[in-house]
Scaffold this active site. Structure first.
Site, short mmCIF file in Angstrom:
data_model
loop_
_atom_site.label_atom_id
_atom_site.label_comp_id
_atom_site.label_asym_id
_atom_site.label_seq_id
_atom_site.Cartn_x
_atom_site.Cartn_y
_atom_site.Cartn_z
CB THR A 59 15.78 -9.59 13.35
OG1 THR A 59 16.47 -8.71 12.48
CG2 THR A 59 15.20 -8.78 14.50
CB SER A 82 21.29 -11.02 11.69
OG SER A 82 20.89 -11.98 12.64
CG ASP A 87 10.95 -4.46 11.21
OD1 ASP A 87 12.17 -4.43 10.90
OD2 ASP A 87 10.34 -5.52 11.41
NE ARG A 118 16.62 -0.25 7.05
CZ ARG A 118 16.29 -1.40 7.65
NH1 ARG A 118 16.96 -1.83 8.68
NH2 ARG A 118 15.29 -2.10 7.20
CB VAL A 119 15.78 3.33 12.06
CG1 VAL A 119 14.98 2.57 13.11
CG2 VAL A 119 16.91 4.12 12.72
CB THR A 169 12.32 -11.57 11.37
OG1 THR A 169 13.65 -11.62 10.84
CG2 THR A 169 11.55 -12.79 10.89
N GLY A 170 12.64 -9.65 8.83
CA GLY A 170 12.62 -9.49 7.37
C GLY A 170 12.80 -8.02 7.00
CB THR A 187 17.90 -6.45 14.42
OG1 THR A 187 18.41 -6.92 13.18
CG2 THR A 187 17.46 -5.02 14.24
C1 SD4 Z 1 15.39 -4.70 9.65
N1 SD4 Z 1 13.79 -6.36 10.27
O1 SD4 Z 1 16.31 -3.99 10.05
C2 SD4 Z 1 15.18 -6.01 10.33
C3 SD4 Z 1 16.10 -6.99 9.70
C4 SD4 Z 1 15.64 -8.38 9.76
O2 SD4 Z 1 15.60 -10.44 8.93
O3 SD4 Z 1 14.80 -8.78 10.50
N2 SD4 Z 1 16.10 -9.21 8.92
O4 SD4 Z 1 14.67 -4.38 8.71
#
Ligand code: SD4
Length: 338
Positions: free
Chosen positions: A198, A82, A229, A226-227, A249-250, A216
């Site tokens: 991340t 990740s 957060d 795609r970008v 994260t997420g 990440t």
């Molecule tokens: C994203 N926040 O690219 C990141 C991915 C991530 O746990 O954190 N996944 O959206």
């Protein structure tokens, strides 16, 4: 606004447990240790990253150098699917990375949709220090990195390529609004445990100054370009040296929509503890989109100027690592809404 007294009561009841090695300790207090450095970071692999950051902090180094060194560890780890090298690619099979860094003076730098560079966090730092800009993306970010002496490398490992090819069989390259919704159950992602990871890291140094970094490879099998957060200052990371820092994260889209990390820092400015602030940021997402929130993960992590820390997530399973002079390997199970 939620009723603050009720909220605090609920939060303390939901207190997270601290895992130190295999030992489960009592309630997680987030106790400050005065004038003592501390570094926190997202997920279990934060333990190894914190250890690298600690090498800088323990010798009275700057938090900025600590977070850069710290996140280099997962960026270079091929087993971490990740972040950086070994990251799962986008739906075209290309590994594109996002990263940002912010220091105690409010300086910041960021790169997004960058390809072929092992340490995007260091390119983000160069953007901060060597250009009048905050953010460089795509081909421009790569050109800047190469001009700065970074080497062009292949970030797609055979394992991640294989996972992508598996994904292609069922996904048939169909665009999905939120591919991570579909991937939420790890069982649906062959061979991959890391569909929600991340690294976001925040450090407080011996001089009492804060810095943060977030890096990440983004959402697995995202649309090319795609970008999320993670490289967006205020969304994936925010530092205010008067107050504290936060990272996330997420599912990045929901974090961007709520300017999550900035929100967490502003709530701490109003007197919320780090955990309360993270919880309120999670609640914003849940209140606005309760049906979406059931299916996605977002976690916030925060550290204030006093060295108190806390996290909160939508779903169970979010963890974060804490390293200070007492214990360099603490793993905290974050409280969550569900
Ligand atoms: C994203 N926040 O690219 C990141 C991915 C991530 O746990 O954190 N996944 O959206």
């Amino acid at each position: 606004m939620i009723n603050r007294r009720k909220f605090i009561a609920a939060t303390s009841l939901a207190g997270a447990s601290v895992l130190s090695g295999s030992k489960v300790m009592a309630e997680f207090p987030g106790t400050p240790i005065k004038n003592s450095p501390i570094v926190i970071s997202t997920w279990d692999f934060g333990i190894a990253a914190n250890a690298a950051a600690w090498q800088v902090l323990k010798d009275k180094g700057r938090a900025l150098d600590a977070v850069e060194k710290g996140v280099h560890v997962p960026e270079a780890d091929p087993n971490n699917q990740s972040v950086g090298y070994g990251g799962l690619p986008d739906r075209d099979g290309r590994v594109t990375v996002d990263a940002c860094i912010m220091d105690d003076f409010g300086n910041c730098g960021s790169v997004a949709a960058l390809e072929h560079i092992l340490h995007p966090i260091s390119v983000a730092r160069r953007v901060m220090e060597k250009t009048p800009h905050v953010m460089l993306v795509g081909a421009g970010a790569l050109q800047f990195a190469l001009d700065q002496g970074f080497k062009k490398e292949n970030l797609l490992t055979p394992e991640s390529e294989k996972a992508w090819k598996e994904w292609l069989k069922t996904a048939k390259y169909n665009p999905e609004i939120n591919v991570e919704n579909r991937l939420f159950s790890p069982a649906k992602l062959p061979g991959n445990q890391y569909n929600h990871d991340t690294i976001g890291m925040i450090a407080l140094d011996a001089a009492g100054n804060l810095s943060g970094a977030c890096t990440t490879s983004g959402m697995a099998y995202k649309m090319h370009g795609r970008v999320g957060d993670s490289p967006i200052i205020g969304a994936g990371l925010y530092i205010d040296n008067e107050v504290g820092g936060a990272t996330s994260t997420g599912v990045g889209e929901e974090v961007i929509r709520n300017v999550g990390s900035f929100l967490v820092v502003e709530l701490m400015r109003q007197g919320y503890s780090p955990e309360e602030a993270c919880k309120e940021a999670v609640m914003r997402i849940i209140r606005k989109k309760p049906d979406t929130a059931k299916q996605i993960q977002v976690g916030f992590l925060a550290l204030n100027k006093k060295g108190q820390y806390g996290g909160f997530a939508i779903q169970k399973g979010f963890s974060f690592a804490v390293c200070d002079q007492n214990d360099q390997k603490q793993l905290v199970k974050s409280p969550s809404y569900y």
